[in-house]
Design an enzyme around this catalytic site. Sequence first.
Site, PDB file in Angstrom:
ATOM      1  N   ASP A   1       7.352  -4.307   6.618  1.00  0.00           N
ATOM      2  CA  ASP A   1       6.407  -4.571   7.699  1.00  0.00           C
ATOM      3  C   ASP A   1       7.003  -4.164   9.045  1.00  0.00           C
ATOM      4  OD1 ASP A   1       4.304  -5.844   6.095  1.00  0.00           O
ATOM      5  OD2 ASP A   1       5.910  -7.243   5.628  1.00  0.00           O
TER       6      ASP A   1
ATOM      7  N   SER B   1       0.823  -1.211   0.000  1.00  0.00           N
ATOM      8  CA  SER B   1       0.000   0.000   0.000  1.00  0.00           C
ATOM      9  C   SER B   1       0.863   1.270   0.000  1.00  0.00           C
ATOM     10  CB  SER B   1      -0.953  -0.013   1.209  1.00  0.00           C
ATOM     11  OG  SER B   1      -0.232  -0.152   2.407  1.00  0.00           O
ATOM     12  N   THR B   2       2.031   1.221   0.640  1.00  0.00           N
ATOM     13  CA  THR B   2       2.915   2.391   0.631  1.00  0.00           C
ATOM     14  C   THR B   2       3.496   2.572  -0.775  1.00  0.00           C
ATOM     15  OG1 THR B   2       3.472   1.730   2.890  1.00  0.00           O
ATOM     16  CG2 THR B   2       4.737   3.557   1.961  1.00  0.00           C
TER      17      THR B   2
ATOM     18  N   GLU C   1      10.792  -9.249  -4.453  1.00  0.00           N
ATOM     19  CA  GLU C   1      11.329  -8.013  -3.865  1.00  0.00           C
ATOM     20  C   GLU C   1      12.817  -8.175  -3.570  1.00  0.00           C
ATOM     21  OE1 GLU C   1       7.286  -6.403  -1.636  1.00  0.00           O
ATOM     22  OE2 GLU C   1       8.655  -7.652  -0.520  1.00  0.00           O
TER      23      GLU C   1
ATOM     24  N   LYS D   1       6.037   1.279  11.724  1.00  0.00           N
ATOM     25  CA  LYS D   1       6.844   0.130  11.310  1.00  0.00           C
ATOM     26  C   LYS D   1       8.198   0.089  12.018  1.00  0.00           C
ATOM     27  CE  LYS D   1       3.817  -0.994   8.041  1.00  0.00           C
ATOM     28  NZ  LYS D   1       4.068  -0.902   6.625  1.00  0.00           N
TER      29      LYS D   1
HETATM   30  C1  5RP Z   1       5.026  -6.923   0.416  1.00  0.00           C
HETATM   31  C2  5RP Z   1       5.874  -6.172   1.371  1.00  0.00           C
HETATM   32  C3  5RP Z   1       5.444  -4.795   1.743  1.00  0.00           C
HETATM   33  O1  5RP Z   1       6.484  -3.915   1.503  1.00  0.00           O
HETATM   34  C4  5RP Z   1       5.080  -4.760   3.200  1.00  0.00           C
HETATM   35  O2  5RP Z   1       4.113  -5.772   3.452  1.00  0.00           O
HETATM   36  C5  5RP Z   1       4.544  -3.397   3.611  1.00  0.00           C
HETATM   37  O3  5RP Z   1       3.288  -3.195   3.034  1.00  0.00           O
HETATM   38  P1  5RP Z   1       2.449  -1.863   3.220  1.00  0.00           P
HETATM   39  O4  5RP Z   1       3.186  -0.783   2.536  1.00  0.00           O
HETATM   40  O5  5RP Z   1       1.118  -2.216   2.592  1.00  0.00           O
HETATM   41  O6  5RP Z   1       2.294  -1.618   4.715  1.00  0.00           O
HETATM   42  O7  5RP Z   1       6.885  -6.633   1.838  1.00  0.00           O
HETATM   43  O8  5RP Z   1       5.463  -8.245   0.256  1.00  0.00           O
END
Ligand code: 5RP
Length: 217
Positions: free
Chosen positions: A83, A29-30, A102, A120
């Site tokens: 996360d 989402s970020t 990633e 985070k």
């Molecule tokens: C996806 C990831 C994301 O970067 C992580 O889950 C953070 O997500 P968000 O920006 O939605 O909080 O590792 O596999």
Amino acid sequence: MLDDMKRKAAWAALEFIPRHTVVGVGTGSTVNHFIDALATIKDEIEGAVSSSEQSTAKLKALGIPVLDLNSIDRFSVYVDGADEINPDKHMIKGGGAALTREKIVAAVAETFICIVDQSKQVPVLGRFPLPVEVIPMASSYVARELTKLGGRAELRAGVTTDNGNVILDVHDLEIHHPIQLEAQINNIVGVVTNGIFAIRAADKVLVGTPDGTKLIK
Ligand code: 5RP
């Protein structure tokens, strides 16, 4: 509120994007906010390499060319969320199940810029269950091996990764030695990747806060 902090961190990353180069794009989402920001300079970049089908779809929808990673030797900046992130810029990633791609895209980048909201930031990794991508036929074996390391592995229901694998989420780990644990889990037969990003940590972190964005170098 959280989403607003994510948006601030994501848009602040634009300042670090060199023009006329390829940009590495994470997932989540970020990162979705970052892709919106990137679209505003799409005519000034060569294109993006993407870490998931989800990000690829959004990049293409906004008219940003998506390039094959195999056609690129090296590129300068990879932008992705996390996360959890600790003061050494070690991360847990994979909440969106995109951890393997990633980690691959991050490996080809010169600089990893992590974009997060302030929730985070943690002193010690592990409160967020650690995602581990596993070859489906190995999931029970790997779960038993992860139990020996002190965690409680749970199969993420209904999730198949972009690579056709499953995710085990490992609860109850306190990760005091992320570099060692990342290597140790990767050595379990059947593990494709684990969500500790410490061997290759972030280089810069942009933290969205209620008062603006903080840069950690
Ligand atoms: C996806 C990831 C994301 O970067 C992580 O889950 C953070 O997500 P968000 O920006 O939605 O909080 O590792 O596999």
